[in-house]
Design a protein around this motif. Sequence first.
Motif, PDB file in Angstrom:
ATOM      1  N   ALA A  68      58.188 -20.221   0.257  1.00  0.00           N
ATOM      2  CA  ALA A  68      58.385 -21.437  -0.661  1.00  0.00           C
ATOM      3  C   ALA A  68      57.375 -21.848   0.424  1.00  0.00           C
ATOM      4  O   ALA A  68      57.055 -23.403  -0.053  1.00  0.00           O
ATOM      5  CB  ALA A  68      59.700 -21.385  -0.540  1.00  0.00           C
ATOM      6  N   ALA A  69      57.341 -21.904   2.064  1.00  0.00           N
ATOM      7  CA  ALA A  69      56.737 -22.905   2.951  1.00  0.00           C
ATOM      8  C   ALA A  69      55.339 -23.367   2.071  1.00  0.00           C
ATOM      9  O   ALA A  69      54.699 -25.195   2.048  1.00  0.00           O
ATOM     10  CB  ALA A  69      56.737 -22.616   3.905  1.00  0.00           C
ATOM     11  N   ARG A  70      54.412 -22.762   1.173  1.00  0.00           N
ATOM     12  CA  ARG A  70      52.989 -22.342   0.681  1.00  0.00           C
ATOM     13  C   ARG A  70      52.782 -23.060  -0.752  1.00  0.00           C
ATOM     14  O   ARG A  70      52.197 -24.255  -0.541  1.00  0.00           O
ATOM     15  CB  ARG A  70      52.268 -20.961   0.465  1.00  0.00           C
ATOM     16  N   GLN A  71      54.405 -23.596  -0.694  1.00  0.00           N
ATOM     17  CA  GLN A  71      54.533 -24.893  -2.019  1.00  0.00           C
ATOM     18  C   GLN A  71      54.933 -25.986  -1.777  1.00  0.00           C
ATOM     19  O   GLN A  71      54.974 -27.246  -2.638  1.00  0.00           O
ATOM     20  CB  GLN A  71      55.320 -24.201  -3.500  1.00  0.00           C
ATOM     21  N   LEU A  72      55.929 -26.186  -0.103  1.00  0.00           N
ATOM     22  CA  LEU A  72      56.293 -27.544  -0.029  1.00  0.00           C
ATOM     23  C   LEU A  72      55.944 -27.898   0.603  1.00  0.00           C
ATOM     24  O   LEU A  72      56.105 -29.153   1.353  1.00  0.00           O
ATOM     25  CB  LEU A  72      57.316 -27.287   0.747  1.00  0.00           C
ATOM     26  N   TYR A  73      54.749 -27.491   1.981  1.00  0.00           N
ATOM     27  CA  TYR A  73      54.397 -27.534   3.099  1.00  0.00           C
ATOM     28  C   TYR A  73      54.189 -29.195   2.923  1.00  0.00           C
ATOM     29  O   TYR A  73      54.172 -30.449   3.780  1.00  0.00           O
ATOM     30  CB  TYR A  73      53.180 -27.260   4.044  1.00  0.00           C
ATOM     31  N   ASP A  74      53.617 -29.644   1.739  1.00  0.00           N
ATOM     32  CA  ASP A  74      52.101 -31.154   1.434  1.00  0.00           C
ATOM     33  C   ASP A  74      53.514 -32.070   0.779  1.00  0.00           C
ATOM     34  O   ASP A  74      53.212 -33.777   0.687  1.00  0.00           O
ATOM     35  CB  ASP A  74      51.407 -31.437   0.534  1.00  0.00           C
ATOM     36  N   ARG A  75      54.968 -31.265   0.910  1.00  0.00           N
ATOM     37  CA  ARG A  75      55.878 -32.322   0.686  1.00  0.00           C
ATOM     38  C   ARG A  75      56.843 -32.662   1.131  1.00  0.00           C
ATOM     39  O   ARG A  75      57.708 -33.713   1.007  1.00  0.00           O
ATOM     40  CB  ARG A  75      56.787 -31.674  -1.185  1.00  0.00           C
ATOM     41  N   CYS A  76      57.701 -32.218   2.207  1.00  0.00           N
ATOM     42  CA  CYS A  76      58.191 -32.166   3.314  1.00  0.00           C
ATOM     43  C   CYS A  76      57.512 -31.035   4.606  1.00  0.00           C
ATOM     44  O   CYS A  76      56.646 -30.239   4.607  1.00  0.00           O
ATOM     45  CB  CYS A  76      59.830 -31.769   3.206  1.00  0.00           C
TER      46      CYS A  76
END
Length: 254
Positions: A68-76
Amino acid sequence: MNPVTALIADDEAAMRDQLRARLAQAWPGLDVVAIASNGIEALELAARHRPHIAFLDIRMPGMGGIEAARQLYDRCHIVFATAYDQYAVDAFEHGAIDYLLKPVTAERLATTCERLRRRLPQAPQNIGAQLARLGSLLQQGATPKRSCLRWIQAQVGASLRMVSTREILFFQSDEKYTRVQTATAELLIRKTLKELADELDPDEFWRIHRSTLVRVDAIAEVARDLRGRQMLRVRNYPHELEVSRNHTHLFQQM
């Protein structure tokens, strides 16, 4: 000024509730806008609510926290909650990822909240490479901590209270019940001392008597009384606990 918002993702309801409650104490202005039970839900809720921070459990069914973090890290900003041992936790020590070791303590959470406050004015960093290394590390050699009892459920009136084993000073059998003693409360549960001894981490809790299990790091001192018995004193508790003859080997230098 708009409130800082957060998402919590964990497949254990007790962990989600505990983290949310402790965040309310550590960071009263933080608004938890979404709760997820797996990584897929976390992505859906993040797209809808656009949180500033995501607290992600590493191991969840369907999709774990790293995926999940691989898809979220640039957003939060990402914070992992993990039960992995220190070998794996070392992977978090550098870069923009923070971590909370389960069960989450109030002191460690306060440190994380302070780090997040400092990072919030900045855009989330690119931690894709670090996530890849972390995922590889966990697959190759790091293993979760032995599954030990970390929470006690105690009935208090009409309510159910969740007590972290880190808060417990000792357990003591009391006829049909087992007494759970913390620094601030005394509770009763129906789980037997034998069941507790089998489920608790033996490095954290020692049996000092057939009727008593004590948290090792709560021990303040052990001394002998006038009858030659070993008597143990725990922090934040006014009375002594007796060490039976069968367990005096735990304190061999006495």
